[in-house]
Enzyme design. Structure first.
Site, short mmCIF file in Angstrom:
data_model
loop_
_atom_site.label_atom_id
_atom_site.label_comp_id
_atom_site.label_asym_id
_atom_site.label_seq_id
_atom_site.Cartn_x
_atom_site.Cartn_y
_atom_site.Cartn_z
N GLU A 68 6.87 64.16 -53.93
CA GLU A 68 5.90 65.00 -53.22
C GLU A 68 4.51 64.91 -53.84
O GLU A 68 3.95 65.90 -54.31
CB GLU A 68 6.40 66.45 -53.17
N GLU A 96 14.70 64.32 -48.29
CA GLU A 96 15.04 65.73 -48.50
C GLU A 96 15.05 66.42 -47.15
O GLU A 96 14.14 66.20 -46.34
CB GLU A 96 14.02 66.45 -49.39
C1 BGP Z 1 10.94 70.25 -52.46
C2 BGP Z 1 11.19 69.69 -53.83
C3 BGP Z 1 12.57 69.81 -54.33
C4 BGP Z 1 13.36 70.98 -53.80
C5 BGP Z 1 13.04 71.38 -52.38
C6 BGP Z 1 13.61 72.70 -51.95
O1 BGP Z 1 9.63 70.68 -52.33
O2 BGP Z 1 10.89 68.31 -53.90
O3 BGP Z 1 12.52 69.69 -55.71
O4 BGP Z 1 13.47 71.99 -54.68
O5 BGP Z 1 11.67 71.39 -52.13
O6 BGP Z 1 12.80 73.74 -52.41
P1 BGP Z 1 13.33 75.03 -53.11
O7 BGP Z 1 14.18 74.56 -54.22
O8 BGP Z 1 12.14 75.75 -53.56
O9 BGP Z 1 14.11 75.77 -52.08
#
Ligand code: BGP
Length: 492
Positions: free
Chosen positions: A200, A390
């Protein structure tokens, strides 16, 4: 015939800082995530520090405010740091990889913890124990015919670099990153083919979308930080292409997908601006190899000197990536009519409520059509293969007495997004991988919670770090297994 290509990479995704644990084992050095406390969706995560006189303090992680200059980041008594254990991949990788194989994974996205290879980031020689750990992991994946997809840096630059060297605002970090990459490329050249240079990467410039009224110089400095990261990425992409022609190098962008709230042309323009500023800006550079023409306007708005960005034009051109990857969770709406209702908390941006969508318990819009929409936009723009690295639903799960977890909401979420992806492929988009986030439960990045679970595998661990860490197959585990076995046909 299946809607998905024959060699489609079905899999799952994780990151070292949230999953691996073993934070002070095997010679590993700390990262910022190790001095970051747990929190909830109502209370923010904080970083902890100690002053020269021994007094201690905390500051909000996402506020943009820094600790006092003379303070040192520190792990303090009385706080809980969930990333220290993650969900213990460090000790349980064999068991976990066997479970991924049982689901039929073709690809597994994970990250290497930089400070496990170079504990401070500045050492001459890498840490042999760290190198051996990832070698064992990749070998285990290969044993199960699972292709590793490796993020080189997922929110965990060594703490020493952040604290002593001024983080990515300092261009000297580029060389340290290059050294780290050369080490892991050579070490794992026979085991890893697919690499993502930064997770990201647009994160550096997204602060303004999380927190309103950020000081202008802070927002502007995000563009400097991002530029240094993009130069670092381009340098290692070029190096990889020259030395390891079998490698495929990708960028990884947070899916900041926005809609105009109304058909007021002002809203259309505001949303176009937003998509460029937060979403397209880095990949326009990393995929095409040069800054887009709208960049100049952004630099001007932060009083940034164009010459700083333009001096690296050649390396940016030479180091453009082979494929595009992004995280897709939600969409958000934007408008110039500021009296419209806001959509509350979201990790990717704060926007306005979309009356056509439902929201998760953490306030994230559920929008499979947005996945199809963004895939089409990205394909039209870049014409390179796309990985969705993701996607997923953070939700509360309940472990039953008999070890089962019934998560029909997660199955619904995945089904609708896989269907949207199939439609995008039919539209003509070259999607090559789908690795849903947190395929096994792990620590949430935004809140540090365990209760916000994404996995198809349940891990017995709570928000205070209590639990056996035992693994259990959720209903979604069996569902995804069928989906993969049928190459995306059986979604019942
Ligand atoms: C993205 C990140 C991840 C992951 C995901 C879910 O922004 O790359 O590392 O954590 O979000 O977010 P969260 O864990 O805050 O629910």
């Amino acid at each position: 015939m299946s809607k998905f290509p024959e060699n489609f990479f079905w899999g799952g995704a994780t990151a070292a800082n949230q999953y691996e644990g073993g934070w002070n084992e095997g010679g590993r050095g700390p990262a910022m995530t190790d001095v970051t406390t747990g929190a909830t969706k109502e209370t923010p995560r904080c970083v902890t520090y100690v002053m020269p006189d021994g007094t201690t303090g905390v500051c909000r992680q996402m506020s943009g405010k820094k600790k006092p200059k003379e303070a040192r980041y520190a792990v303090l008594d009385g706080y809980y740091y969930p990333n220290h254990i993650g969900t213990d991949f460090y000790h349980r990788y064999k068991e976990d990889i066997a479970l991924f194989a049982e689901m039929g994974f073709k690809m597994f996205r994970m990250s290497i913890s930089w400070s496990r290879i170079y504990p401070k980031g500045i050492e001459e020689e890498p840490n042999p124990e760290g190198l051996a750990f990832y070698r064992d992991v990749f070998t285990e994946l290969r044993k199960h015919q699972i292709e590793p997809l490796v993020t080189i840096c997922h929110y965990d630059t060594p703490l020493y670099i952040e604290e002593e060297l001024g983080d990515w605002h300092n261009p000297d970090i580029i060389e340290l990153y290059e050294k780290y990459c050369r080490t892991i490329f050579e070490e794992y050249k026979d085991l890893v083919k697919y690499w993502l240079t930064f997770n990201e990467i647009n994160h550096a410039i997204m602060l303004g979308s999380f927190v309103s009224n950020m000081p202008k110089d802070l927002l502007g400095s995000g563009y400097v930080k991002l530029h240094n990261q993009m130069v670092a990425s381009a340098r290692v992409v070029k190096y990889a292409h020259e030395n390891y022609p079998q490698f495929k190098m990708g960028c990884m962008i947070a899916g900041m997908v926005s809609y105009p709230l109304t058909c007021d042309p002002k809203d259309i323009l505001a949303t176009q601006d937003r998509m460029r500023n937060y979403f397209y800006y880095p990949s326009d550079v990393m995929v095409r190899g040069y800054y887009p023409s709208y960049a100049k306007k952004i630099w001007d708005s932060y009083d940034l000197d164009a010459a700083f960005f333009e001096k690296d034009a050649q390396i940016l051109r030479e180091g453009h990536v082979d494929f595009y990857s992004y995280s897709y969770y939600m969409t958000s709406c934007h408008t110039t009519h500021t009296d419209a209702p806001k959509d509350g908390a979201g990790n990717l941006s704060i926007g306005y409520s979309n009356q056509y969508l439902n929201y998760s318990e953490w306030g994230w819009a559920l929008d499979p059509d947005g996945l199809r929409y963004s895939l089409n936009e990205l394909w039209d723009r870049y014409q390179v293969p796309i990985m969705i690295v993701e996607n997923g639903l953070g939700a509360l799960d309940h472990l039953e007495q008999d070890g089962s977890v019934h998560d029909p909401y997660r199955i619904d979420y995945m089904r609708s997004h896989i269907e949207a992806m199939a439609q995008a492929i039919k539209d003509g988009v070259d999607v090559i991988a789908y690795t849903p986030w947190g395929c096994i439960d792990l620590v949430s990045a935004s809140t540090g919670e365990m209760r916000k679970r994404y996995g198809m595998i349940y891990v017995d661990m709570d928000d205070e770090g209590k639990g056996s860490l035992d693994r259990y197959r959720k209903d979604s585990f069996y569902w995804y297994k069928k989906c993969i076995a049928s190459n995306g046909e059986d979604l019942k």
